[in-house]
Design an enzyme around this catalytic site. Structure first.
Site, mmCIF file in Angstrom:
data_model
loop_
_atom_site.group_PDB
_atom_site.id
_atom_site.type_symbol
_atom_site.label_atom_id
_atom_site.label_comp_id
_atom_site.label_asym_id
_atom_site.label_seq_id
_atom_site.Cartn_x
_atom_site.Cartn_y
_atom_site.Cartn_z
ATOM 1 N N GLY A 13 -3.141 30.823 34.143
ATOM 2 C CA GLY A 13 -2.631 31.505 35.340
ATOM 3 C C GLY A 13 -3.229 32.892 35.455
ATOM 4 C CB ALA A 14 -6.477 34.114 34.348
ATOM 5 C CB SER A 15 -6.167 33.148 39.842
ATOM 6 O OG SER A 15 -4.917 32.554 40.100
ATOM 7 N N GLY A 17 -1.170 38.043 39.743
ATOM 8 C CA GLY A 17 0.072 38.519 39.126
ATOM 9 C C GLY A 17 -0.082 38.984 37.685
ATOM 10 N NE ARG A 38 -2.888 25.727 40.861
ATOM 11 C CZ ARG A 38 -1.749 25.748 41.516
ATOM 12 N NH1 ARG A 38 -1.210 24.610 41.912
ATOM 13 N NH2 ARG A 38 -1.135 26.884 41.781
ATOM 14 C CG ASN A 90 0.847 34.385 33.060
ATOM 15 O OD1 ASN A 90 1.802 35.150 33.181
ATOM 16 N ND2 ASN A 90 0.074 34.049 34.092
ATOM 17 C CE1 TYR A 159 10.267 30.043 36.753
ATOM 18 C CE2 TYR A 159 12.309 31.293 36.546
ATOM 19 C CZ TYR A 159 10.934 31.205 36.389
ATOM 20 O OH TYR A 159 10.231 32.277 35.872
ATOM 21 C CE LYS A 163 9.251 30.987 33.062
ATOM 22 N NZ LYS A 163 7.936 31.145 32.375
HETATM 23 N N1 LIG Z 1 6.918 38.146 38.380
HETATM 24 C C1 LIG Z 1 8.041 38.358 37.701
HETATM 25 O O1 LIG Z 1 8.840 39.237 38.028
HETATM 26 C C2 LIG Z 1 8.386 37.493 36.502
HETATM 27 C C3 LIG Z 1 9.615 37.644 35.880
HETATM 28 C C4 LIG Z 1 9.934 36.858 34.786
HETATM 29 C C5 LIG Z 1 9.032 35.942 34.300
HETATM 30 N N2 LIG Z 1 7.851 35.779 34.930
HETATM 31 C C6 LIG Z 1 6.903 34.816 34.386
HETATM 32 O O2 LIG Z 1 5.626 35.430 34.325
HETATM 33 C C7 LIG Z 1 4.607 34.451 34.498
HETATM 34 C C8 LIG Z 1 3.673 34.863 35.618
HETATM 35 O O3 LIG Z 1 4.412 35.064 36.784
HETATM 36 P P1 LIG Z 1 3.786 35.754 38.070
HETATM 37 O O4 LIG Z 1 4.913 36.333 38.840
HETATM 38 O O5 LIG Z 1 2.637 36.624 37.683
HETATM 39 O O6 LIG Z 1 3.266 34.457 38.865
HETATM 40 P P2 LIG Z 1 2.354 34.372 40.154
HETATM 41 O O7 LIG Z 1 2.060 35.726 40.718
HETATM 42 O O8 LIG Z 1 2.962 33.332 41.030
HETATM 43 O O9 LIG Z 1 0.994 33.809 39.545
HETATM 44 C C9 LIG Z 1 1.020 32.558 38.957
HETATM 45 C C10 LIG Z 1 -0.301 32.303 38.275
HETATM 46 O O10 LIG Z 1 -0.171 31.012 37.683
HETATM 47 C C11 LIG Z 1 -1.224 30.221 38.162
HETATM 48 N N3 LIG Z 1 -0.823 28.833 38.296
HETATM 49 C C12 LIG Z 1 0.185 28.298 39.030
HETATM 50 N N4 LIG Z 1 0.172 26.975 38.905
HETATM 51 C C13 LIG Z 1 -0.864 26.684 38.066
HETATM 52 C C14 LIG Z 1 -1.383 25.482 37.549
HETATM 53 N N5 LIG Z 1 -0.867 24.295 37.861
HETATM 54 N N6 LIG Z 1 -2.453 25.542 36.707
HETATM 55 C C15 LIG Z 1 -3.014 26.726 36.398
HETATM 56 N N7 LIG Z 1 -2.552 27.907 36.833
HETATM 57 C C16 LIG Z 1 -1.488 27.862 37.668
HETATM 58 C C17 LIG Z 1 -1.659 30.785 39.499
HETATM 59 O O11 LIG Z 1 -3.032 30.499 39.663
HETATM 60 P P3 LIG Z 1 -3.635 29.393 40.655
HETATM 61 O O12 LIG Z 1 -2.688 29.258 41.819
HETATM 62 O O13 LIG Z 1 -4.973 29.956 41.012
HETATM 63 O O14 LIG Z 1 -3.770 28.142 39.816
HETATM 64 C C18 LIG Z 1 -1.463 32.275 39.244
HETATM 65 O O15 LIG Z 1 -2.606 32.809 38.606
HETATM 66 C C19 LIG Z 1 5.346 33.141 34.735
HETATM 67 O O16 LIG Z 1 5.465 32.470 33.492
HETATM 68 C C20 LIG Z 1 6.703 33.576 35.239
HETATM 69 O O17 LIG Z 1 7.688 32.606 34.998
HETATM 70 C C21 LIG Z 1 7.502 36.524 36.036
#
Ligand SMILES: NC(=O)c1ccc[n+]([C@@H]2O[C@H](COP(=O)([O-])OP(=O)(O)OC[C@H]3O[C@@H](n4cnc5c(N)ncnc54)[C@H](OP(=O)(O)O)[C@@H]3O)[C@@H](O)[C@H]2O)c1
Length: 193
Positions: A13-15, A17, A38, A90, A159, A163
């Site tokens: 999930g490096a693309s 956030g 992706r 991630n 969800y 977690k």
């Molecule tokens: N944001 C928050 O406040 C928060 C709080 C608590 C926990 N978290 C956790 O932190 C992590 C990152 O969250 P985020 O908010 O940064 O998410 P995000 O902004 O939605 O980004 C998600 C990333 O995951 C990738 N992804 C999604 N589906 C995928 C798949 N099938 N295969 C490969 N990559 C995939 C997306 O890339 P592509 O779409 O390009 O594949 C994107 O790079 C997650 O584990 C989330 O549960 C986040």
């Protein structure tokens, strides 16, 4: 961080956030990072922005909920970089769903990525670390407060279930590594939701 310079990390999930932010920090600290997503074109853009940094970012296009894509990523890492030292699990998705919603495919997407994809990546990283004699590696599961408490927002139970599973997988990984006498560390990073 100096001893990690030149060592190899995979971030799922490096693309966007948090994953993209983690990649930036690792590359700035000299690691050779493989960014799996992706939307690999976004990882390519990030790689171009990081030109001149001490480390390097390789984009790998793949779906971290698909075993064949994960195996292909590890195969590429083994052939091209020869080892793995750090895995950051991630990638995760959140679908808001009531327990009454007839939307099994969204349940499956969350479990396939948040739980199974994370577990397959962990297994493959440990396998490659063992094969290459890496005994000080790190496996990091990105979790959140919702991995420990249900909260009271509607639609989050599926969800949150994934977690909570990550919390169990983090502690389970730690215990298995201790039992094996391994110095590889398993961590859970707790973010706020
Ligand atoms: N944001 C928050 O406040 C928060 C709080 C608590 C926990 N978290 C956790 O932190 C992590 C990152 O969250 P985020 O908010 O940064 O998410 P995000 O902004 O939605 O980004 C998600 C990333 O995951 C990738 N992804 C999604 N589906 C995928 C798949 N099938 N295969 C490969 N990559 C995939 C997306 O890339 P592509 O779409 O390009 O594949 C994107 O790079 C997650 O584990 C989330 O549960 C986040």
């Amino acid at each position: 961080m100096e001893r990690w310079s030149g060592r190899v990390a995979l971030v799922t999930g490096a693309s966007a956030g948090i994953g993209a932010a983690i990649v930036r920090e690792l590359v700035k600290n000299g690691l050779i990072v493989v960014g799996l997503a992706r939307r690999a074109e976004l990882v390519e853009e990030l790689s171009a922005q990081l030109k001149g940094a001490p480390g390097k970012l390789h984009a790998f296009k793949g779906d971290a909920s698909k075993e064949e894509d994960i195996l292909a990523a590890f195969d590429w890492i083994k052939k091209n970089l020869g080892r793995i030292d750090v895995l950051v699990n991630n990638a995760a998705i959140l679908h808001m769903l009531s327990l009454m919603d007839e939307n099994t495919s969204q349940w499956k997407q969350m479990f396939d990525l948040n739980v199974l994809g994370l577990s397959i990546c962990t297994r493959e990283a440990l396998k490659l670390m063992k094969e290459k004699g890496v005994d000080d590696g790190h496996i990091i599961h990105i979790n959140g407060v919702l991995g420990h408490t249900l909260g009271n927002l509607p639609g989050l139970i599926p969800y949150v279930t994934t977690k909570y599973a990550v919390t169990v997988l983090t502690e389970g990984l730690r215990r298995e590594l201790v039992q094996l006498g391994s110095k590889i560390r398993g961590h859970g990073e707790e973010l706020t939701y």
